[in-house]
Write a protein that holds these residues in place. Structure first.
Motif, PDB file in Angstrom:
ATOM      1  N   ALA A  26       0.819  -1.218   0.000  1.00 54.86           N
ATOM      2  CA  ALA A  26       0.000   0.000   0.000  1.00 54.86           C
ATOM      3  C   ALA A  26       0.850   1.264   0.000  1.00 54.86           C
ATOM      4  N   VAL A  27       2.012   1.205   0.641  1.00 61.81           N
ATOM      5  CA  VAL A  27       2.936   2.343   0.709  1.00 61.81           C
ATOM      6  C   VAL A  27       4.334   1.795   0.459  1.00 61.81           C
ATOM      7  N   GLN A  29       8.275   2.909   0.271  1.00 59.45           N
ATOM      8  CA  GLN A  29       9.451   3.782   0.419  1.00 59.45           C
ATOM      9  C   GLN A  29       9.095   5.276   0.322  1.00 59.45           C
ATOM     10  N   VAL A  30       8.103   5.661   1.105  1.00 64.66           N
ATOM     11  CA  VAL A  30       7.643   7.059   1.098  1.00 64.66           C
ATOM     12  C   VAL A  30       8.454   7.876   2.095  1.00 64.66           C
ATOM     13  N   SER A  31       8.911   9.043   1.664  1.00 65.67           N
ATOM     14  CA  SER A  31       9.657   9.965   2.525  1.00 65.67           C
ATOM     15  C   SER A  31       9.182  11.398   2.292  1.00 65.67           C
ATOM     16  N   PHE A  32       8.997  12.124   3.387  1.00 67.59           N
ATOM     17  CA  PHE A  32       8.746  13.565   3.333  1.00 67.59           C
ATOM     18  C   PHE A  32       8.882  14.101   4.751  1.00 67.59           C
ATOM     19  N   SER A  33       8.954  15.413   4.883  1.00 64.07           N
ATOM     20  CA  SER A  33       9.018  16.022   6.210  1.00 64.07           C
ATOM     21  C   SER A  33       8.116  17.248   6.249  1.00 64.07           C
ATOM     22  N   VAL A  34       7.745  17.638   7.464  1.00 64.21           N
ATOM     23  CA  VAL A  34       6.880  18.801   7.672  1.00 64.21           C
ATOM     24  C   VAL A  34       7.505  19.648   8.773  1.00 64.21           C
ATOM     25  N   ASN A  35       7.752  20.902   8.475  1.00 65.28           N
ATOM     26  CA  ASN A  35       8.355  21.807   9.454  1.00 65.28           C
ATOM     27  C   ASN A  35       7.300  22.365  10.402  1.00 65.28           C
ATOM     28  N   PRO A  36       7.708  22.816  11.585  1.00 64.21           N
ATOM     29  CA  PRO A  36       6.748  23.397  12.528  1.00 64.21           C
ATOM     30  C   PRO A  36       5.979  24.561  11.883  1.00 64.21           C
ATOM     31  N   GLY A  37       4.650  24.540  12.021  1.00 66.62           N
ATOM     32  CA  GLY A  37       3.819  25.605  11.495  1.00 66.62           C
ATOM     33  C   GLY A  37       3.529  25.512  10.012  1.00 66.62           C
ATOM     34  N   GLU A  38       4.058  24.497   9.346  1.00 68.06           N
ATOM     35  CA  GLU A  38       3.891  24.355   7.904  1.00 68.06           C
ATOM     36  C   GLU A  38       2.650  23.512   7.599  1.00 68.06           C
ATOM     37  N   ALA A  39       2.121  23.684   6.385  1.00 68.32           N
ATOM     38  CA  ALA A  39       1.018  22.854   5.905  1.00 68.32           C
ATOM     39  C   ALA A  39       1.491  22.068   4.691  1.00 68.32           C
ATOM     40  N   LEU A  40       1.453  20.751   4.799  1.00 66.71           N
ATOM     41  CA  LEU A  40       1.816  19.871   3.688  1.00 66.71           C
ATOM     42  C   LEU A  40       0.553  19.230   3.143  1.00 66.71           C
ATOM     43  N   GLY A  41       0.367  19.304   1.834  1.00 68.00           N
ATOM     44  CA  GLY A  41      -0.744  18.632   1.194  1.00 68.00           C
ATOM     45  C   GLY A  41      -0.272  17.346   0.535  1.00 68.00           C
ATOM     46  N   ILE A  42      -0.961  16.247   0.826  1.00 69.51           N
ATOM     47  CA  ILE A  42      -0.684  14.970   0.158  1.00 69.51           C
ATOM     48  C   ILE A  42      -1.826  14.726  -0.817  1.00 69.51           C
ATOM     49  N   VAL A  43      -1.488  14.659  -2.096  1.00 70.62           N
ATOM     50  CA  VAL A  43      -2.515  14.582  -3.130  1.00 70.62           C
ATOM     51  C   VAL A  43      -2.272  13.367  -4.010  1.00 70.62           C
ATOM     52  N   GLY A  44      -3.360  12.811  -4.535  1.00 75.14           N
ATOM     53  CA  GLY A  44      -3.257  11.649  -5.417  1.00 75.14           C
ATOM     54  C   GLY A  44      -4.617  11.005  -5.571  1.00 75.14           C
ATOM     55  N   GLU A  45      -4.723  10.110  -6.509  1.00 76.59           N
ATOM     56  CA  GLU A  45      -5.988   9.433  -6.755  1.00 76.59           C
ATOM     57  C   GLU A  45      -6.307   8.456  -5.626  1.00 76.59           C
ATOM     58  N   SER A  46      -7.563   8.021  -5.567  1.00 78.51           N
ATOM     59  CA  SER A  46      -7.960   7.003  -4.589  1.00 78.51           C
ATOM     60  C   SER A  46      -7.105   5.756  -4.781  1.00 78.51           C
ATOM     61  N   SER A  48      -3.940   5.517  -3.850  1.00 77.69           N
ATOM     62  CA  SER A  48      -2.519   5.830  -4.037  1.00 77.69           C
ATOM     63  C   SER A  48      -1.700   5.639  -2.760  1.00 77.69           C
ATOM     64  N   GLY A  49      -2.372   5.482  -1.609  1.00 81.69           N
ATOM     65  CA  GLY A  49      -1.660   5.249  -0.354  1.00 81.69           C
ATOM     66  C   GLY A  49      -1.705   6.417   0.608  1.00 81.69           C
ATOM     67  N   MET A 231       1.262  11.589  -4.606  1.00 83.98           N
ATOM     68  CA  MET A 231       1.391  10.140  -4.498  1.00 83.98           C
ATOM     69  C   MET A 231       0.706   9.448  -5.671  1.00 83.98           C
ATOM     70  N   LYS A 232       1.358   8.390  -6.147  1.00 82.24           N
ATOM     71  CA  LYS A 232       0.801   7.564  -7.217  1.00 82.24           C
ATOM     72  C   LYS A 232       1.269   6.131  -6.993  1.00 82.24           C
ATOM     73  N   ASP A 233       0.323   5.207  -6.990  1.00 77.70           N
ATOM     74  CA  ASP A 233       0.661   3.782  -6.867  1.00 77.70           C
ATOM     75  C   ASP A 233       1.597   3.508  -5.700  1.00 77.70           C
ATOM     76  N   SER A 234       1.259   4.064  -4.534  1.00 74.63           N
ATOM     77  CA  SER A 234       1.927   3.803  -3.253  1.00 74.63           C
ATOM     78  C   SER A 234       3.247   4.557  -3.058  1.00 74.63           C
ATOM     79  N   ARG A 235       3.645   5.365  -4.038  1.00 77.70           N
ATOM     80  CA  ARG A 235       4.906   6.103  -3.928  1.00 77.70           C
ATOM     81  C   ARG A 235       4.688   7.617  -4.033  1.00 77.70           C
ATOM     82  N   VAL A 236       5.612   8.381  -3.457  1.00 77.82           N
ATOM     83  CA  VAL A 236       5.658   9.822  -3.712  1.00 77.82           C
ATOM     84  C   VAL A 236       6.438  10.029  -5.005  1.00 77.82           C
ATOM     85  N   VAL A 237       5.768  10.583  -6.017  1.00 77.02           N
ATOM     86  CA  VAL A 237       6.410  10.753  -7.324  1.00 77.02           C
ATOM     87  C   VAL A 237       6.944  12.171  -7.522  1.00 77.02           C
TER      88      VAL A 237
END
Length: 258
Positions: A26-27, A29-46, A48-49, A231-237
Motif C-alpha cells: 500500500a505504501v 518507500q515514502v519519505s517527506f518532512s513537515v516543518n513546525p507551522g507548515e502545511a503539507l498537502g498529500i494529493v493523489g488518486e484514490s 494511491s496510499g 502520491m501515485k501507486d503507493s509512492r511519492v512521485v
C-alpha cells in the motif's frame, strides 16, 4: 544560521496488507518532512496510499497492515516504536487526526459534548464538569451555534458539517501541535466544504498548527498548503513548494492531476 528541524519526518516508509489474495503493497518507500507551522498537502488518486500514510503517523493501521520498513519521527521520537503509554499521550496531546466521514468516527450513542470532553478528562486531568464546560467553549470556537444545546445532542441530530466541526473540536481539545486531516471535506457539499476549510485555515493560523492535509483535489491543496507531495501507486512521485509544483510540474501524472 540555525536550521529548525522538522516537526514530523517520514523516512522510507513501507506498509503492506495481508489479504486472502496475498500481500498488497500500500505504501512503498515514502519519505517527506513537515516543518513546525507548515502545511503539507498529500494529493493523489484514490488507492494511491495517502490515507495509509496518515494512519501510520498515529499507529492507527488496520490489523492486517504491517510496516515493513521506515521510521516516522515526531520531534525525533519514532512513533512506530513508542510504548503504549507514550503513544496514548502522543495521540491527542501532540498529534490528532480528523477523518473523511465523522459519522463513522463519532459514537452514535454518546452525546457530542461528552465526546469532545473525553480527551480533556483523559489527558488534561479535568473533572467532568470542567471538561463539559470546556467542550462547550470548543464547540463555540468551531462556530457551532447554540453550543450548550448542541453539546447535549447525539451525532445523528446534527448536520454533516456540524458533525465534522465536532470531530475537529474533539481532535484539537488538548491542543496538539500537529493536525492530520484525511479528506475532511469530501463528504460535504461545496458550501459547507468551503466553511470547514476556512475554519481549519483560521484555527491553523490562531494556534500555529502544523497541518498534513490529504485530498484528491488539487484546488483545495493549493489554497491550504505551503508544500505538496504527490502520491501515485503507493509512492511519492513528486514533492515541493505548492507554487512551484503547480507552475512547473515535473511528472506527467502531476500534470494530469492539475
Amino acid at each position: 544560521m540555525t536550521v529548525t528541524p522538522p516537526l514530523l519526518s517520514v523516512e522510507n516508509l513501507s506498509v503492506a496488507f495481508d489479504t486472502l489474495q496475498g500481500q498488497v503493497q500500500a505504501v512503498d518507500q515514502v519519505s517527506f518532512s513537515v516543518n513546525p507551522g507548515e502545511a503539507l498537502g498529500i494529493v493523489g488518486e484514490s488507492g494511491s496510499g495517502k490515507s495509509v500514510v496518515c494512519r501510520a503517523m498515529l499507529q492507527l493501521l488496520a490489523a492486517n497492515a504491517r510496516v515493513t520498513s521506515g521510521r516516522i519521527l515526531h520531534n525525533g521520537r519514532d512513533v512506530l516504536t513508542m510504548p503504549a503509554d507514550e503513544l496514548s499521550r502522543y495521540r491527542g496531546e501532540k498529534a490528532a487526526m480528523i477523518f473523511q466521514n465523522p459519522s463513522t468516527h463519532l459514537d452514535p450513542i454518546m452525546k457530542v459534548g461528552d465526546q469532545v470532553a473525553e480527551g480533556l478528562i483523559a489527558h488534561r486531568g479535568m473533572t467532568r464538569p470542567e471538561a463539559a464546560q470546556k467542550a462547550i467553549e470548543l464547540l463555540e470556537t468551531m462556530q457551532i451555534a447554540d453550543p450548550a444545546r448542541r453539546a447535549g445532542a447525539y451525532p445523528h441530530e446534527l448536520s454533516g458539517g456540524m458533525r465534522q466541526r465536532v470531530m475537529i473540536a474533539a481532535a484539537l481539545a488538548c491542543e496538539p501541535g500537529l493536525l492530520i486531516a484525511d479528506e475532511p471535506t469530501t463528504a460535504l457539499d461545496v458550501t459547507v466544504q468551503a466553511q470547514i476549510l476556512a475554519l481549519i485555515r483560521q484555527i491553523r493560523q490562531d494556534r500555529n498548527l502544523t497541518l498534513v492535509l490529504v485530498s484528491h483535489d488539487l484546488g483545495v491543496i493549493s489554497e491550504m498548503c505551503d508544500r505538496i507531495a504527490v502520491m501515485k501507486d503507493s509512492r511519492v512521485v513528486e514533492q515541493g513548494p505548492t507554487a512551484q509544483i503547480l507552475r512547473d510540474p515535473q511528472q506527467d501524472y502531476t500534470r494530469n492531476l492539475i
